[in-house]
Design an enzyme around this catalytic site. Structure first.
Site, PDB file in Angstrom:
ATOM      1  N   HIS A   1      41.246  36.436  41.589  1.00 58.52           N
ATOM      2  CA  HIS A   1      41.718  35.661  40.443  1.00 58.52           C
ATOM      3  C   HIS A   1      42.958  36.306  39.836  1.00 58.52           C
ATOM      4  CE1 HIS A   1      37.476  34.436  40.732  1.00 58.52           C
ATOM      5  NE2 HIS A   1      37.876  33.294  40.213  1.00 58.52           N
TER       6      HIS A   1
ATOM      7  N   ASP B   1      39.411  27.865  47.496  1.00 50.74           N
ATOM      8  CA  ASP B   1      39.071  28.434  46.208  1.00 50.74           C
ATOM      9  C   ASP B   1      40.118  27.937  45.209  1.00 50.74           C
ATOM     10  OD1 ASP B   1      37.702  29.922  44.345  1.00 50.74           O
ATOM     11  OD2 ASP B   1      37.817  31.804  45.454  1.00 50.74           O
TER      12      ASP B   1
END
Length: 510
Positions: free
Chosen positions: A193, A265
């Protein structure tokens, strides 16, 4: 020479944009669908992704999904509901089900399947058809900051059998599973992330360690796989897995024989967005073989409109073959049809939250030199070491054993230290003074990855070697006091199970 904007085919405003609507999966803010999502669904948007802030309670969530389906009856509604530390349905309270590491520790595949079926029952009852679970990563690096207890363990054989059990169990509830994060996020020390992790293993080691759970998921019937934003030089030294044809087409499609839905993702994650930009990452992922692009909940209509236009423009410019975009759109639609048929083929199960607590109790491991220290005879002083929330976890999901322990043992004194609080000798003296003549319980989470917590433990346990340590993350070999309780997860039921072991009695299971 690429066409100028004025000469681009006008069908980019029609057919190509319609295809883009079927390969993009946005989220949104709020507990009701905003107008832009409703309008997009009625115009052909094929899927949406729900997050914790979209969910207040079961009735509201069911009303939300019904409102989405009122705009598009065929919409595919997805969520990340792993149980354990990663929950969207129970973000306000903590999960009623232990996570993967707890289930892997028990190592009862039938229990894992039953937990997955119960979670599937929760999802199906509120109108959600796709769960981005199970996590099939092998947590081979104990310092992994983003997988940890989300994995069934560090042994690929264990992870493989429980990944397969989870897939079967979720499908038994009529909810589609999605194995993630291909080809394996377990051997990393960076959160994708925030930055781009690199997997340094060679191809043979990856095949031996990381791929078996994905093979098991496919053999169990998984029809969706989520890619990881990882750089894997053994496969592709230049492109992260999500944008690498070598990983998606050659490895996943050809070598593993997967012909289902490939999902990215979240494309906003810095591992790819920082390198390519949002539109650049999405176009490259589609070109590489991804079928459905996941978006977060921070994008509004303006950003979504720009992204779908960028996908269509990439076709016009020749950067994204139209046949590839059409293939991705068709595969996404086929998957949604398959999921509806799956739900129609099995009755909706009733969720069994008591099963989740029973599983959490079975996952407890108690060790130490003084077994007579449990159960506690008097209320304790409980010190809980705060940890920073992760992007995938969220800062607001509660964890710990304080509420359960104070309910079981009124008079328990709780002290919560701020996340990453450095060792403070004066605070340590105050804690020890308060705990004089009382049991001292130290609740930690992944202490092995937190130097400040190790400093606290070293001092407190040196002065109170009779203290009890409760580890709610990945077990570690560090100091533990007279007794250590490993819960293998920080879900609400994991904290409750630990509190029950401390108190020697039980709370209700729901």
């Amino acid at each position: 020479m690429p066409p100028t904007p004025a000469s681009r085919p006008t069908r980019a405003d029609g057919e190509l944009l319609a295809l883009a609507d079927r390969v993009l999966q946005p989220g949104f803010r709020g507990t009701t669908a905003p107008d832009w999502i409703r309008h997009r669904l009625s115009d052909g948007l094929g899927s949406v992704l729900l997050f914790g802030p979209n969910i207040r309670d079961r009735a509201q969530t069911a009303a939300l999904t019904a409102a989405l389906r009122a705009e598009n009856p065929d919409v595919l509604i997805a969520v990340d509901e792993e149980g354990g530390d990663i929950t969207r349905l129970e973000a306000a309270t903590g999960s009623s089900y232990p996570g993967n590491l707890a289930l892997g520790t028990v190592d009862d595949p039938e229990l894992t399947a039953a937990v997955a079926t119960s979670i599937g029952g929760e999802l199906r009852a509120v109108g959600i058809g796709l769960d981005y679970a199970p996590d099939a990563d092998v947590n081979s690096n104990p310092d992994n900051p983003v997988i940890g207890v989300r994995s069934f363990g560090a042994d690929p054989t264990v992870v493989a059998r429980h990944t397969a059990a989870w897939v079967r169990g979720l499908h038994d509830a009529g909810v589609a599973a999605c194995a993630k994060h291909f080809p394996g996020h377990g051997d990393t020390d960076t959160d994708s992330h925030l930055d781009l992790p690199t997997v340094a293993m060679d191809a043979d080691r990856i095949a031996e360690l990381a791929l078996p759970p994905f093979r098991a998921a496919l053999a169990a019937g998984a029809r969706a796989v989520m890619t990881a934003h990882l750089l894997i030089p053994a496969y592709d030294p230049d492109r992260p897995a999500t944008v690498s044809p070598r990983v998606i087409i050659q490895l996943l499609r050809q070598e593993l024989g997967f012909d289902g839905l490939v999902v990215s993702d979240a494309i906003e994650m810095q591992a790819v967005r920082a390198r390519y930009g949002l539109a650049g990452a999405a176009v490259r992922a589609l070109s590489a073989g991804v079928d459905l692009i996941c978006l977060g909940d921070r994008s509004g209509d303006t950003e979504f409109a720009g992204l779908r236009a960028a996908v269509a423009d990439a076709v016009v410019r020749g950067e994204l073959p139209e046949e590839r975009l059409a293939e991705a759109a068709a595969r996404t639609a086929e998957f949604a049809t398959w999921q509806r048929a799956l739900a129609g083929s099995v009755p909706a199960p009733s969720p069994d939250r008591a099963l989740g607590l029973a599983a959490a109790r079975r996952a407890l491991r108690i060790s130490g030199d003084d077994p007579a220290a449990l159960p506690l005879q008097t209320p304790a002083v409980l010190v809980e070491f705060g940890v920073p929330g992760t992007v995938v976890q969220g800062d607001a999901v509660p964890w710990g054993l304080g509420p359960a322990l104070t309910a079981l043992m009124p008079g328990t004194v709780r002290t919560t230290l701020p996340a990453l609080a450095p060792f403070d000798p004066a605070q340590a003296d105050r804690i020890l003074a308060e705990a004089a003549g009382r049991p001292l319980v130290l609740a930690v989470r992944d202490a092995h990855r937190r130097p400040a917590v190790r400093d606290w433990l070293g001092v407190l346990l040196a002065r109170r070697p009779d203290a009890i340590t409760v580890e709610l993350g990945v077990p570690h070999p560090g100091p533990a006091g007279a007794v250590r309780i490993d819960t293998h997860g920080a879900a609400r039921v994991c904290g409750q199970a630990a509190a029950e072991a401390l108190a020697g009695r039980t709370l209700p299971g729901v």
